[in-house]
Design a protein around this motif. Structure first.
Motif, PDB file in Angstrom:
ATOM      1  N   ASP A  22       2.807 -82.290 -53.117  1.00 34.99           N
ATOM      2  CA  ASP A  22       3.967 -82.122 -53.828  1.00 34.99           C
ATOM      3  C   ASP A  22       4.893 -81.238 -53.240  1.00 34.99           C
ATOM      4  N   TYR A  23       4.352 -80.095 -52.750  1.00 36.84           N
ATOM      5  CA  TYR A  23       5.195 -79.170 -52.040  1.00 36.84           C
ATOM      6  C   TYR A  23       5.837 -79.610 -50.789  1.00 36.84           C
ATOM      7  N   LEU A  24       5.009 -80.311 -50.066  1.00 37.74           N
ATOM      8  CA  LEU A  24       5.289 -80.681 -48.686  1.00 37.74           C
ATOM      9  C   LEU A  24       6.373 -82.026 -48.980  1.00 37.74           C
ATOM     10  N   ALA A  25       6.217 -82.663 -49.995  1.00 39.17           N
ATOM     11  CA  ALA A  25       7.250 -83.726 -50.319  1.00 39.17           C
ATOM     12  C   ALA A  25       8.670 -83.175 -50.466  1.00 39.17           C
ATOM     13  N   HIS A  26       8.525 -82.138 -51.340  1.00 42.05           N
ATOM     14  CA  HIS A  26       9.550 -81.237 -51.858  1.00 42.05           C
ATOM     15  C   HIS A  26      10.544 -80.751 -50.722  1.00 42.05           C
ATOM     16  N   GLY A 130      -6.538 -70.621 -46.264  1.00 44.23           N
ATOM     17  CA  GLY A 130      -5.006 -70.775 -45.711  1.00 44.23           C
ATOM     18  C   GLY A 130      -4.717 -71.135 -44.346  1.00 44.23           C
ATOM     19  N   GLY A 131      -6.045 -71.529 -43.550  1.00 48.96           N
ATOM     20  CA  GLY A 131      -5.702 -71.919 -41.946  1.00 48.96           C
ATOM     21  C   GLY A 131      -5.269 -73.437 -42.261  1.00 48.96           C
ATOM     22  N   LEU A 132      -4.609 -73.595 -41.010  1.00 46.03           N
ATOM     23  CA  LEU A 132      -4.153 -75.042 -40.534  1.00 46.03           C
ATOM     24  C   LEU A 132      -4.668 -75.593 -39.362  1.00 46.03           C
ATOM     25  N   GLY A 133      -5.069 -77.097 -39.506  1.00 54.53           N
ATOM     26  CA  GLY A 133      -5.316 -77.604 -38.324  1.00 54.53           C
ATOM     27  C   GLY A 133      -4.412 -77.902 -37.299  1.00 54.53           C
ATOM     28  N   LYS A 134      -4.684 -78.349 -36.056  1.00 53.37           N
ATOM     29  CA  LYS A 134      -3.819 -78.497 -34.944  1.00 53.37           C
ATOM     30  C   LYS A 134      -2.361 -79.351 -35.289  1.00 53.37           C
ATOM     31  N   GLU A 135      -2.814 -80.535 -35.974  1.00 51.63           N
ATOM     32  CA  GLU A 135      -1.724 -81.337 -36.383  1.00 51.63           C
ATOM     33  C   GLU A 135      -0.837 -80.612 -37.317  1.00 51.63           C
ATOM     34  N   PHE A 136      -1.458 -79.975 -38.373  1.00 49.32           N
ATOM     35  CA  PHE A 136      -0.619 -79.630 -39.516  1.00 49.32           C
ATOM     36  C   PHE A 136       0.377 -78.406 -38.870  1.00 49.32           C
ATOM     37  N   THR A 137      -0.192 -77.766 -37.977  1.00 47.92           N
ATOM     38  CA  THR A 137       0.632 -76.652 -37.272  1.00 47.92           C
ATOM     39  C   THR A 137       1.704 -77.179 -36.769  1.00 47.92           C
ATOM     40  N   SER A 138       1.411 -78.402 -35.975  1.00 43.52           N
ATOM     41  CA  SER A 138       2.550 -79.053 -35.262  1.00 43.52           C
ATOM     42  C   SER A 138       3.638 -79.383 -36.243  1.00 43.52           C
ATOM     43  N   GLY A 152      20.735 -72.924 -41.762  1.00 43.34           N
ATOM     44  CA  GLY A 152      21.205 -72.035 -41.375  1.00 43.34           C
ATOM     45  C   GLY A 152      20.374 -70.402 -41.153  1.00 43.34           C
ATOM     46  N   TYR A 153      19.349 -70.641 -41.729  1.00 46.35           N
ATOM     47  CA  TYR A 153      18.282 -69.607 -41.628  1.00 46.35           C
ATOM     48  C   TYR A 153      17.685 -69.723 -40.293  1.00 46.35           C
ATOM     49  N   ASN A 154      17.250 -68.451 -39.743  1.00 45.95           N
ATOM     50  CA  ASN A 154      16.618 -68.539 -38.241  1.00 45.95           C
ATOM     51  C   ASN A 154      15.109 -69.182 -38.429  1.00 45.95           C
ATOM     52  N   TYR A 155      14.668 -69.489 -37.392  1.00 51.88           N
ATOM     53  CA  TYR A 155      13.510 -70.397 -37.234  1.00 51.88           C
ATOM     54  C   TYR A 155      12.223 -69.555 -37.952  1.00 51.88           C
ATOM     55  N   GLN A 156      12.212 -68.084 -37.657  1.00 51.61           N
ATOM     56  CA  GLN A 156      11.009 -67.385 -37.863  1.00 51.61           C
ATOM     57  C   GLN A 156      10.960 -67.224 -39.283  1.00 51.61           C
ATOM     58  N   ASP A 157      12.418 -67.065 -40.177  1.00 48.19           N
ATOM     59  CA  ASP A 157      12.362 -66.875 -41.449  1.00 48.19           C
ATOM     60  C   ASP A 157      11.865 -68.081 -42.035  1.00 48.19           C
ATOM     61  N   CYS A 158      12.214 -69.302 -41.640  1.00 48.15           N
ATOM     62  CA  CYS A 158      11.728 -70.650 -42.154  1.00 48.15           C
ATOM     63  C   CYS A 158      10.090 -70.732 -42.014  1.00 48.15           C
ATOM     64  N   ILE A 159       9.713 -70.621 -40.810  1.00 48.40           N
ATOM     65  CA  ILE A 159       8.262 -70.900 -40.787  1.00 48.40           C
ATOM     66  C   ILE A 159       7.423 -69.810 -41.679  1.00 48.40           C
ATOM     67  N   ARG A 160       7.841 -68.657 -41.678  1.00 46.96           N
ATOM     68  CA  ARG A 160       7.129 -67.620 -42.524  1.00 46.96           C
ATOM     69  C   ARG A 160       7.023 -68.115 -43.865  1.00 46.96           C
ATOM     70  N   TYR A 161       8.424 -68.426 -44.355  1.00 45.66           N
ATOM     71  CA  TYR A 161       8.644 -69.244 -45.851  1.00 45.66           C
ATOM     72  C   TYR A 161       7.759 -70.151 -46.136  1.00 45.66           C
ATOM     73  N   LEU A 162       7.762 -71.230 -44.966  1.00 44.05           N
ATOM     74  CA  LEU A 162       6.767 -72.297 -45.349  1.00 44.05           C
ATOM     75  C   LEU A 162       5.508 -71.997 -45.461  1.00 44.05           C
ATOM     76  N   LEU A 166       3.228 -72.770 -48.751  1.00 39.49           N
ATOM     77  CA  LEU A 166       2.179 -73.482 -48.647  1.00 39.49           C
ATOM     78  C   LEU A 166       0.754 -72.898 -49.139  1.00 39.49           C
ATOM     79  N   SER A 167       0.736 -71.665 -48.715  1.00 40.97           N
ATOM     80  CA  SER A 167      -0.564 -70.763 -49.149  1.00 40.97           C
ATOM     81  C   SER A 167      -0.519 -70.860 -50.707  1.00 40.97           C
ATOM     82  N   PHE A 168       0.783 -70.555 -51.316  1.00 41.25           N
ATOM     83  CA  PHE A 168       0.405 -70.595 -52.758  1.00 41.25           C
ATOM     84  C   PHE A 168       0.271 -71.865 -53.334  1.00 41.25           C
ATOM     85  N   ALA A 169       0.498 -72.932 -52.866  1.00 39.88           N
ATOM     86  CA  ALA A 169       0.300 -74.071 -53.238  1.00 39.88           C
ATOM     87  C   ALA A 169      -1.446 -74.588 -53.405  1.00 39.88           C
TER      88      ALA A 169
END
Length: 204
Positions: A22-26, A130-138, A152-162, A166-169
Protein backbone atom coordinates in the motif's frame (compact mmCIF):
# COMPACT_ATOMS: atom_id res chain seq x y z
CA UNK A 1 1.27 -11.09 -3.29
CA UNK A 2 3.56 -11.73 -0.37
CA UNK A 3 2.77 -15.16 0.97
CA UNK A 4 2.45 -16.17 4.60
CA UNK A 5 4.34 -19.30 5.63
CA UNK A 6 5.85 -20.38 8.91
CA UNK A 7 9.55 -20.57 9.56
CA UNK A 8 11.15 -22.69 12.26
CA UNK A 9 12.55 -19.62 14.02
CA UNK A 10 9.13 -18.86 15.52
CA UNK A 11 8.39 -15.88 13.27
CA UNK A 12 7.17 -16.06 9.72
CA UNK A 13 9.57 -16.55 6.83
CA UNK A 14 7.34 -14.51 4.51
CA UNK A 15 4.75 -11.96 5.53
CA UNK A 16 1.24 -11.44 4.20
CA UNK A 17 0.38 -7.99 5.54
CA UNK A 18 -0.03 -5.42 2.79
CA UNK A 19 1.42 -2.24 4.28
CA UNK A 20 4.51 -2.31 2.06
CA UNK A 21 2.31 -2.84 -0.99
CA UNK A 22 0.00 0.00 0.00
CA UNK A 23 2.85 2.41 0.70
CA UNK A 24 4.42 1.73 -2.69
CA UNK A 25 1.07 2.23 -4.41
CA UNK A 26 0.67 5.54 -2.58
CA UNK A 27 4.06 6.80 -3.78
CA UNK A 28 3.50 5.54 -7.33
CA UNK A 29 0.22 7.41 -7.57
CA UNK A 30 2.14 10.62 -6.96
CA UNK A 31 4.51 10.20 -9.91
CA UNK A 32 2.84 7.75 -12.34
CA UNK A 33 -0.68 7.18 -13.61
CA UNK A 34 -3.27 4.39 -13.66
CA UNK A 35 -1.80 2.84 -10.50
CA UNK A 36 -3.82 -0.17 -9.31
CA UNK A 37 -3.61 -2.36 -6.22
CA UNK A 38 -4.00 -6.11 -6.82
CA UNK A 39 -4.87 -5.79 -10.51
CA UNK A 40 -6.33 -9.02 -11.95
CA UNK A 41 -4.26 -10.63 -14.68
CA UNK A 42 -5.77 -11.59 -18.02
CA UNK A 43 -6.59 -15.26 -18.61
CA UNK A 44 -3.85 -17.24 -20.31
CA UNK A 45 -6.00 -19.59 -22.39
CA UNK A 46 -4.23 -20.45 -25.63
CA UNK A 47 -0.90 -18.95 -24.54
CA UNK A 48 2.07 -21.27 -24.10
CA UNK A 49 4.06 -20.23 -21.04
CA UNK A 50 7.29 -21.57 -19.57
CA UNK A 51 7.30 -24.34 -16.96
CA UNK A 52 6.43 -23.06 -13.50
CA UNK A 53 4.32 -20.13 -14.67
CA UNK A 54 1.20 -19.34 -12.66
CA UNK A 55 -1.66 -19.95 -15.10
CA UNK A 56 -4.71 -19.93 -12.82
CA UNK A 57 -7.64 -17.64 -13.62
CA UNK A 58 -8.07 -14.77 -11.20
CA UNK A 59 -4.36 -14.45 -10.42
CA UNK A 60 -3.30 -11.00 -9.18
CA UNK A 61 -0.08 -9.14 -8.52
CA UNK A 62 0.42 -6.49 -5.86
CA UNK A 63 0.60 -3.25 -7.87
CA UNK A 64 0.57 -2.11 -11.48
CA UNK A 65 1.25 1.36 -12.84
CA UNK A 66 2.00 3.22 -16.06
CA UNK A 67 4.76 5.67 -16.86
CA UNK A 68 7.35 4.31 -14.43
CA UNK A 69 10.29 3.39 -16.68
CA UNK A 70 8.96 5.19 -19.75
CA UNK A 71 6.05 7.45 -20.65
CA UNK A 72 3.62 4.77 -21.83
CA UNK A 73 4.98 1.57 -20.32
CA UNK A 74 3.06 -0.65 -17.92
CA UNK A 75 4.86 -2.42 -15.10
CA UNK A 76 3.70 -4.92 -12.50
CA UNK A 77 5.26 -5.26 -9.05
CA UNK A 78 4.96 -8.05 -6.50
CA UNK A 79 6.33 -7.85 -2.96
CA UNK A 80 7.99 -10.58 -0.94
CA UNK A 81 9.33 -10.03 2.60
CA UNK A 82 11.46 -12.81 4.05
CA UNK A 83 13.28 -13.51 7.30
CA UNK A 84 16.98 -14.08 6.49
CA UNK A 85 17.53 -15.97 9.77
CA UNK A 86 15.25 -18.93 9.08
CA UNK A 87 17.04 -22.20 8.18
CA UNK A 88 15.77 -22.12 4.60
CA UNK A 89 17.40 -18.72 4.06
CA UNK A 90 20.45 -18.74 6.34
CA UNK A 91 22.35 -21.56 4.63
CA UNK A 92 23.52 -19.29 1.78
CA UNK A 93 24.78 -15.75 1.26
CA UNK A 94 22.26 -12.93 1.50
CA UNK A 95 22.89 -12.05 -2.15
CA UNK A 96 21.97 -15.61 -3.19
CA UNK A 97 18.90 -15.51 -0.96
CA UNK A 98 17.64 -12.32 -2.60
CA UNK A 99 18.26 -13.91 -5.99
CA UNK A 100 16.39 -17.07 -4.97
CA UNK A 101 13.28 -15.15 -3.98
CA UNK A 102 13.43 -12.87 -7.02
CA UNK A 103 13.75 -15.88 -9.32
CA UNK A 104 10.83 -17.62 -7.62
CA UNK A 105 8.61 -14.63 -8.41
CA UNK A 106 9.93 -14.45 -11.99
CA UNK A 107 9.32 -18.15 -12.56
CA UNK A 108 5.70 -17.69 -11.57
CA UNK A 109 4.84 -14.44 -13.30
CA UNK A 110 7.46 -13.02 -15.68
CA UNK A 111 6.42 -14.83 -18.85
CA UNK A 112 2.74 -14.33 -18.13
CA UNK A 113 3.20 -10.58 -17.70
CA UNK A 114 5.45 -10.28 -20.76
CA UNK A 115 3.35 -12.37 -23.13
CA UNK A 116 -0.22 -11.85 -21.94
CA UNK A 117 -0.20 -8.41 -20.28
CA UNK A 118 2.42 -7.02 -22.70
CA UNK A 119 4.08 -5.33 -19.73
CA UNK A 120 7.20 -5.64 -17.60
CA UNK A 121 7.52 -7.28 -14.18
CA UNK A 122 9.71 -6.47 -11.17
CA UNK A 123 9.76 -8.68 -8.06
CA UNK A 124 10.29 -6.54 -4.97
CA UNK A 125 12.16 -8.62 -2.40
CA UNK A 126 12.84 -7.24 1.07
CA UNK A 127 14.12 -8.71 4.35
CA UNK A 128 12.61 -8.30 7.79
CA UNK A 129 15.79 -6.39 8.72
CA UNK A 130 15.16 -3.75 6.03
CA UNK A 131 17.49 -4.96 3.28
CA UNK A 132 16.42 -4.77 -0.35
CA UNK A 133 17.05 -7.08 -3.28
CA UNK A 134 18.71 -5.91 -6.48
CA UNK A 135 15.48 -5.24 -8.35
CA UNK A 136 13.80 -3.50 -5.41
CA UNK A 137 16.86 -1.25 -5.11
CA UNK A 138 16.61 -0.29 -8.79
CA UNK A 139 12.90 0.41 -8.49
CA UNK A 140 13.38 2.55 -5.39
CA UNK A 141 16.11 4.59 -7.11
CA UNK A 142 13.85 5.21 -10.09
CA UNK A 143 10.99 6.16 -7.77
CA UNK A 144 13.27 8.64 -5.97
CA UNK A 145 14.31 10.17 -9.30
CA UNK A 146 10.70 10.67 -10.32
CA UNK A 147 9.72 12.04 -6.91
CA UNK A 148 12.64 14.50 -6.98
CA UNK A 149 11.70 15.68 -10.48
CA UNK A 150 8.07 16.23 -9.52
CA UNK A 151 8.49 17.77 -6.04
CA UNK A 152 11.71 19.75 -6.43
CA UNK A 153 13.40 17.99 -3.52
CA UNK A 154 16.89 16.71 -4.23
CA UNK A 155 17.42 13.05 -5.02
CA UNK A 156 19.31 12.20 -1.82
CA UNK A 157 16.49 13.55 0.35
CA UNK A 158 13.96 11.55 -1.66
CA UNK A 159 15.81 8.24 -1.55
CA UNK A 160 16.43 8.62 2.19
CA UNK A 161 12.80 9.45 2.79
CA UNK A 162 11.52 6.51 0.71
CA UNK A 163 13.79 4.01 2.45
CA UNK A 164 12.72 5.31 5.85
CA UNK A 165 9.00 5.13 5.14
CA UNK A 166 9.43 1.73 3.51
CA UNK A 167 11.20 0.47 6.65
CA UNK A 168 8.33 1.76 8.79
CA UNK A 169 5.83 -0.08 6.58
CA UNK A 170 7.88 -3.28 6.77
CA UNK A 171 8.16 -3.13 10.59
CA UNK A 172 4.42 -2.66 10.90
CA UNK A 173 3.82 -5.50 8.48
CA UNK A 174 6.03 -7.89 10.44
CA UNK A 175 4.62 -6.81 13.80
CA UNK A 176 1.08 -7.38 12.59
CA UNK A 177 2.04 -10.77 11.16
CA UNK A 178 3.49 -11.87 14.51
CA UNK A 179 0.96 -10.30 16.90
CA UNK A 180 -2.12 -9.96 14.75
CA UNK A 181 -3.87 -6.71 13.88
CA UNK A 182 -5.21 -4.73 16.85
CA UNK A 183 -7.61 -1.82 16.71
CA UNK A 184 -9.41 -0.16 13.85
CA UNK A 185 -7.29 0.64 10.83
CA UNK A 186 -7.78 4.21 9.66
CA UNK A 187 -5.85 6.24 7.17
CA UNK A 188 -2.34 4.85 7.03
CA UNK A 189 0.88 6.73 7.60
CA UNK A 190 1.55 6.63 3.87
CA UNK A 191 -1.50 8.76 3.12
CA UNK A 192 -0.61 11.32 5.80
CA UNK A 193 2.95 11.81 4.66
CA UNK A 194 3.68 14.67 2.26
CA UNK A 195 7.39 15.14 1.65
CA UNK A 196 10.94 14.02 2.36
CA UNK A 197 11.18 15.99 5.62
CA UNK A 198 7.75 14.89 6.82
CA UNK A 199 9.16 12.09 8.98
CA UNK A 200 10.72 14.69 11.27
CA UNK A 201 7.33 15.45 12.75
CA UNK A 202 4.86 12.83 11.52
CA UNK A 203 6.24 9.54 12.82
CA UNK A 204 3.21 7.65 14.08
Amino acid sequence: VASHSSGSSGINAEYGDNRVRDYLAHELRGVCHDTKVEPPLLNVRGTALSHGSITSDGARLDVSTRGFWGNMDCVYFDVRIFNPRTPSNSNQTIAKTYEKHENAKKTGYLQRVLQVEKASFSPLVMTTTGGLGKEFTSVLKRLAEKKAAKTGYNYQDCIRYLRLRLSFAMVRSVTTSIRGHRGVRGRGAAENCQGPDDYLYRVD
